[in-house]
Scaffold this active site. Structure first.
Site, mmCIF file in Angstrom:
data_model
loop_
_atom_site.group_PDB
_atom_site.id
_atom_site.type_symbol
_atom_site.label_atom_id
_atom_site.label_comp_id
_atom_site.label_asym_id
_atom_site.label_seq_id
_atom_site.Cartn_x
_atom_site.Cartn_y
_atom_site.Cartn_z
ATOM 1 N N HIS A 193 -6.685 -13.441 -6.883
ATOM 2 C CA HIS A 193 -7.525 -12.536 -6.339
ATOM 3 C C HIS A 193 -8.920 -12.484 -6.635
ATOM 4 O O HIS A 193 -9.245 -12.644 -8.046
ATOM 5 C CB HIS A 193 -6.920 -11.090 -6.360
ATOM 6 C CG HIS A 193 -7.640 -10.284 -5.432
ATOM 7 N ND1 HIS A 193 -8.806 -9.555 -5.545
ATOM 8 C CD2 HIS A 193 -6.976 -9.690 -4.240
ATOM 9 C CE1 HIS A 193 -8.985 -8.578 -4.634
ATOM 10 N NE2 HIS A 193 -7.893 -8.753 -3.683
ATOM 11 N N LYS A 238 1.031 -1.146 0.020
ATOM 12 C CA LYS A 238 0.041 -0.073 -0.001
ATOM 13 C C LYS A 238 0.870 1.311 0.049
ATOM 14 O O LYS A 238 1.971 1.042 0.364
ATOM 15 C CB LYS A 238 -0.840 -0.156 1.258
ATOM 16 C CG LYS A 238 -1.527 -1.327 1.641
ATOM 17 C CD LYS A 238 -2.866 -1.416 0.814
ATOM 18 C CE LYS A 238 -3.810 -2.737 1.184
ATOM 19 N NZ LYS A 238 -4.792 -2.999 0.185
#
Length: 466
Positions: A285, A166
């Protein structure tokens, strides 16, 4: 001979067959049906069976040119849902010959392609599928599976640790690689591209791949452990996706990643075949899954998407956390976690498993727990998911007050402490906090992490109840 009889007739006359004995080769489906007022459940169930197999709204002359008895879907059982006024579970059996071999795409087009917009139904949800071995054997399945992955990575007897880098968008490739290096150097096994990192103006894919590969090799050399970074190969075309996977293989990295719902099952299956042929692990994902699976009365349950992924192919898949910021009810989550990992899963309605599923020897998939988890969750995660899982701490690593590497150290120490305590026979559920506190005494990094996240909870009542 009987003349062709035109006209509209009720579905249930042809497609509702309560006496039908299901075959071992049938694909079985459990639908949660909410009929419109005035539509009997048998008719609604039969309508689903018809429209997702051979039926159409009126009798057609060409029905005489085939054997409907051989090819039609059959609604063979209907039961009311306890506690719900107008919901029923309709069980439908589909003959195997309705489906193309080795194509999840075709399976879904047939079973859920058309019926969900059906007027006679207020809502429709596919709760579970039974995939017969005769069909699952036409798929390659996961490129490698759990055991082969452990052998490749030389990591045994504990869950694997990951971290999503992130901020997910906006870093340059060089700074991105730096964050990857720090996390891996600190003790994580994997770092991960966020699902929406593909190839944007601020960081083109090739730059990212190069910097991440450098980070992996540097961290491997310094720690003596095998490291990986899930390089997201998802792209706008299948050709571009393959180009990225091939480049990853040329760099010699161990694992790539794909968004299997937004990328599509066809692309995913192609990528899975490439990954097996070339020794790449494949991390999956589930971006977009909640669009499909979050409503309780309409859509598809995630356990169906999970089964589909095991057939299409993937070595890891995100599967909720039970404890973090995203949804997941414990028993139900564990139900589809077992469907991902085990060879044979008994029917168990308390865990949402409607059918006994025999995968025979299809490799298993590692469930990934990710989303709002931190060091205090470690004992619960270790207990709930066991050794065969990947625990992913994004903010729980990068949010550490001293930086990324100490954040990674904190997580690794917490994990090793939990695994050791469990192996010594201690009860993680009861003594979890105590175990973490003890470990924090000799790990300043862990102590700092404990301090930061001691108050954080994501407490909302779960929506996924039986």
């Amino acid at each position: 001979s009987v003349a062709f009889k035109a006209g509209v007739k009720e579905y249930k006359l042809t497609y509702y067959t309560p006496d039908y004995e299901t075959k071992d080769t049938d694909i079985l489906a459990a639908f949660r049906v909410t009929p419109q007022p005035g539509v009997p459940p048998e008719e609604a169930g039969a309508a689903v069976a018809a429209e997702s197999s051979t039926g159409t709204w009126t009798t057609v002359w060409t029905d005489g040119l085939t054997s409907l008895d051989r090819y039609k879907g059959r609604c063979y059982h209907i039961e009311p849902v306890a506690g719900e006024e107008s919901q029923f579970i309709a069980y439908v059996a589909y003959p195997l010959d309705l489906f193309e071999e080795g194509s999840v795409t075709n399976m879904f087009t047939s079973i859920v392609g058309n019926v969900f917009g059906f007027k006679a139904l207020r809502a429709l949800r596919l709760e579970d599928l039974r995939i017969p071995p005769a069909y699952s054997k036409t798929f390659q399945g996961p490129p490698h599976g759990i055991q082969v992955e452990r052998d490749k990575l030389n990591k045994y007897g504990r869950p694997l640790l990951g971290c999503t880098i992130k901020p997910k968008l906006g870093l340059s490739a060089k700074n991105y690689g730096r964050a990857v290096y720090e996390c891996l150097r600190g003790g994580l096994d994997f770092t991960k591209d966020d699902e929406n990192v593909n190839s944007q103006p601020f960081m083109r894919w090739r730059d990212r791949f190069l910097f991440c590969a450098e980070a992996i090799y540097k961290a491997q050399a310094e720690t003596g452990e095998i490291k990986g970074h899930y390089l997201n190969a998802t792209a706008g075309t299948c050709e571009e996706m393959m180009k990225r996977a091939i480049f990853a293989r040329e760099l010699g990295v161990p694992i790539v990643m794909h968004d299997y719902l937004t990328g599509g099952f066809t692309a995913n299956t192609s990528l899975a075949h490439y990954c097996r042929d070339n020794g790449l692990l494949l991390h999956i994902h589930r971006a977009m899954h909640a669009v499909i699976d979050r409503q309780k009365n309409h859509g598809m349950h995630f356990r169906v998407l999970a089964k589909a992924l095991r057939m299409s192919g993937g070595d890891h898949i995100h599967a909720g956390t039970v404890v973090g910021k995203l949804e997941g009810e414990r028993e139900i989550t564990l139900g589809f976690v077992d469907l991902l990992r085990d060879d044979y899963i008994e029917k168990d309605r308390s865990r949402g498993i409607y059918f006994t599923q025999d995968w025979v020897s299809l490799p298993g998939v590692l469930p990934v727990a990710s989303g709002g988890i931190h060091v205090w969750h470690m004992p619960a995660l270790t207990e709930i998911f066991g050794d065969d899982s990947v625990l992913q701490f994004g903010g729980g690593t990068l949010g550490h007050p001293w930086g990324n590497a100490p954040g990674a150290v904190a997580n690794r120490v917490a994990l090793e402490a939990c695994v050791q305590a469990r192996n010594e026979g201690r009860d993680l559920a009861r003594e979890g906090n105590e175990i973490i506190r003890e470990a924090a005494k000799w790990s300043p990094e862990l102590a700092a992490a404990c301090e930061v996240w001691k108050e954080i909870k994501f407490e909302f009542p779960a929506m996924d109840t039986l």
